[in-house]
Write a protein that holds these residues in place. Sequence first.
Motif, PDB file in Angstrom:
ATOM      1  N   UNK A 155       5.176 -23.083   6.542  1.00  0.00           N
ATOM      2  CA  UNK A 155       4.891 -23.931   5.375  1.00  0.00           C
ATOM      3  C   UNK A 155       4.307 -25.271   5.818  1.00  0.00           C
ATOM      4  N   UNK A 156       3.476 -25.839   4.934  1.00  0.00           N
ATOM      5  CA  UNK A 156       2.888 -27.152   5.222  1.00  0.00           C
ATOM      6  C   UNK A 156       2.967 -28.005   3.966  1.00  0.00           C
ATOM      7  N   UNK A 157       2.881 -29.320   4.172  1.00  0.00           N
ATOM      8  CA  UNK A 157       2.868 -30.229   3.017  1.00  0.00           C
ATOM      9  C   UNK A 157       1.731 -29.827   2.082  1.00  0.00           C
ATOM     10  N   UNK A 158       1.992 -29.820   0.802  1.00  0.00           N
ATOM     11  CA  UNK A 158       0.962 -29.445  -0.177  1.00  0.00           C
ATOM     12  C   UNK A 158       1.110 -28.016  -0.661  1.00  0.00           C
ATOM     13  N   UNK A 159       1.872 -27.170   0.072  1.00  0.00           N
ATOM     14  CA  UNK A 159       2.096 -25.798  -0.407  1.00  0.00           C
ATOM     15  C   UNK A 159       2.882 -25.831  -1.712  1.00  0.00           C
ATOM     16  N   UNK A 160       2.608 -24.848  -2.584  1.00  0.00           N
ATOM     17  CA  UNK A 160       3.412 -24.693  -3.806  1.00  0.00           C
ATOM     18  C   UNK A 160       4.379 -23.549  -3.577  1.00  0.00           C
ATOM     19  N   UNK A 161       5.620 -23.730  -4.012  1.00  0.00           N
ATOM     20  CA  UNK A 161       6.644 -22.697  -3.803  1.00  0.00           C
ATOM     21  C   UNK A 161       7.437 -22.457  -5.086  1.00  0.00           C
ATOM     22  N   UNK A 162       7.995 -21.236  -5.169  1.00  0.00           N
ATOM     23  CA  UNK A 162       8.913 -20.888  -6.260  1.00  0.00           C
ATOM     24  C   UNK A 162      10.284 -20.685  -5.637  1.00  0.00           C
ATOM     25  N   UNK A 163      11.311 -21.261  -6.244  1.00  0.00           N
ATOM     26  CA  UNK A 163      12.654 -21.098  -5.699  1.00  0.00           C
ATOM     27  C   UNK A 163      13.690 -21.314  -6.782  1.00  0.00           C
ATOM     28  N   UNK A 188      31.272 -28.196 -13.313  1.00  0.00           N
ATOM     29  CA  UNK A 188      31.249 -29.520 -13.932  1.00  0.00           C
ATOM     30  C   UNK A 188      31.098 -30.568 -12.829  1.00  0.00           C
ATOM     31  N   UNK A 189      30.175 -31.510 -13.035  1.00  0.00           N
ATOM     32  CA  UNK A 189      29.956 -32.576 -12.048  1.00  0.00           C
ATOM     33  C   UNK A 189      28.883 -32.255 -11.030  1.00  0.00           C
ATOM     34  N   UNK A 190      28.419 -30.987 -11.011  1.00  0.00           N
ATOM     35  CA  UNK A 190      27.348 -30.600 -10.074  1.00  0.00           C
ATOM     36  C   UNK A 190      26.047 -30.442 -10.868  1.00  0.00           C
ATOM     37  N   UNK A 191      24.871 -30.553 -10.199  1.00  0.00           N
ATOM     38  CA  UNK A 191      23.611 -30.380 -10.934  1.00  0.00           C
ATOM     39  C   UNK A 191      23.454 -28.952 -11.465  1.00  0.00           C
ATOM     40  N   UNK A 192      22.742 -28.817 -12.580  1.00  0.00           N
ATOM     41  CA  UNK A 192      22.330 -27.488 -13.058  1.00  0.00           C
ATOM     42  C   UNK A 192      21.335 -26.935 -12.041  1.00  0.00           C
ATOM     43  N   UNK A 193      21.119 -25.626 -12.073  1.00  0.00           N
ATOM     44  CA  UNK A 193      20.115 -25.030 -11.195  1.00  0.00           C
ATOM     45  C   UNK A 193      19.419 -23.889 -11.914  1.00  0.00           C
ATOM     46  N   UNK A 194      18.260 -23.512 -11.397  1.00  0.00           N
ATOM     47  CA  UNK A 194      17.504 -22.430 -12.017  1.00  0.00           C
ATOM     48  C   UNK A 194      16.134 -22.304 -11.368  1.00  0.00           C
ATOM     49  N   UNK A 195      15.225 -21.620 -12.038  1.00  0.00           N
ATOM     50  CA  UNK A 195      13.888 -21.394 -11.491  1.00  0.00           C
ATOM     51  C   UNK A 195      13.069 -22.681 -11.502  1.00  0.00           C
ATOM     52  N   UNK A 196      12.459 -22.992 -10.350  1.00  0.00           N
ATOM     53  CA  UNK A 196      11.663 -24.225 -10.230  1.00  0.00           C
ATOM     54  C   UNK A 196      10.399 -23.908  -9.420  1.00  0.00           C
ATOM     55  N   UNK A 197       9.261 -24.441  -9.879  1.00  0.00           N
ATOM     56  CA  UNK A 197       8.056 -24.442  -9.054  1.00  0.00           C
ATOM     57  C   UNK A 197       7.966 -25.839  -8.449  1.00  0.00           C
ATOM     58  N   UNK A 198       7.813 -25.901  -7.130  1.00  0.00           N
ATOM     59  CA  UNK A 198       7.848 -27.193  -6.446  1.00  0.00           C
ATOM     60  C   UNK A 198       6.712 -27.294  -5.432  1.00  0.00           C
ATOM     61  N   UNK A 199       6.482 -28.534  -4.983  1.00  0.00           N
ATOM     62  CA  UNK A 199       5.462 -28.770  -3.960  1.00  0.00           C
ATOM     63  C   UNK A 199       6.159 -29.224  -2.682  1.00  0.00           C
TER      64      UNK A 199
END
Length: 316
Positions: free
Chosen positions: A68-76, A48-59
């Motif tokens: 890694x370089x700017x513009x790469x897509x990652x899953x985490x 409680x009070x902390x962010x939820x978390x889970x699967x995210x595709x991010x840049x």
Amino acid sequence: MANFELSETELPSPKDGELLVKSLFISVDPYMRSRMSDAKSYVPSFEVGKPMDGGVVAEVIESRHPDFAAGDAVLAHLQWQEIQTVNAQQVNKLDKSVPLSYYLGILGMPGLTAYFGMNEIGKPVADETVVVSGAGGAVGMVVCQIARIKGCRVVAISGSDDKNAYLKDVLKVDKVINYNTEKNMKAAIARSCPDGVDVYYDNVGGEISDAVFSHINKFARIILCGQISLYNNTEIPVGPRPQPLMVKKSALMQGFIVSNYSARFGEGIHQLAQWLGEGKLTSSETIVQGFETLPETFISLFHGKNTGKLLVNVSD
Ligand SMILES: NC(=O)c1ccc[n+]([C@@H]2O[C@H](COP(=O)([O-])OP(=O)(O)OC[C@H]3O[C@@H](n4cnc5c(N)ncnc54)[C@H](OP(=O)(O)O)[C@@H]3O)[C@@H](O)[C@H]2O)c1
């Protein structure tokens, strides 16, 4: 909704070995409901009070790691945040030639759940009858298609006529049942499975599964993947006790968690991608726009609002 809060924090700076990433697609999944309790499980409870978390595709916006370089897509596995830092060793770089949302669906955790549950426990054989509950969702739709690839007769159970029309017309399952409008589920299973049930892929549990159990064949395999119909219950109802039937039918009932097979995820993704490329698998997604829609989108999983994988596009 009253249990969720949207808040702002300082923009973080990545340290050596870290990446600054911007979320593109955030996955909402039924297992997150089980994390909203103190009960011990295979994943820790949300705090409680902390962010939820889970699967995210991010840049990647800024990289402090040589791979890694700017513009790469990652899953985490990330927090439900628009921008955050992450240790580069905890992300997987993605091939951008595939729609990035697929890495949270058909080529991600739900696709792998379908693949390993079917192959390792269900072991479907051509001409057998496979029944799938939760068939219109992320895991269920892939299960139905794998069963078709294996040459099985597929009976799909979902809660809406629209999902069932998609399952029948596009994914070519043999029979569909709408559990919301069907008055007698046992009779519906008997009607749809005249040769009995050889494999039951169970995503929902409860009374739907009770109805399927009553028609299993000798040596049936029951894959316990999820029990979503019970996730909002504070007490688990006592239903028919299936053990005598399991003995009589020499049947197998096995639960599993997809991470049991994490050492073989590469094999699963390779096979799913190959079937996609050959046109044997179709991806279906429901994508909702906007970071602020995350709580209501997550809750909508329990009202059957999604067809296929449910995701939130937070890229704007
Ligand atoms: N074992 C594992 O490692 C693993 C991994 C991933 C997922 N799972 C489980 O697999 C199941 C499916 O997950 P998913 O990600 O593919 O979700 P999903 O099927 O895409 O979404 C959930 C669906 O469940 C159905 N549902 C909701 N409440 C229900 C109820 N009371 N009775 C019957 N159906 C109900 C709804 O469809 P309708 O319109 O048909 O009601 C809803 O769209 C879940 O039980 C999940 O926990 C297990």
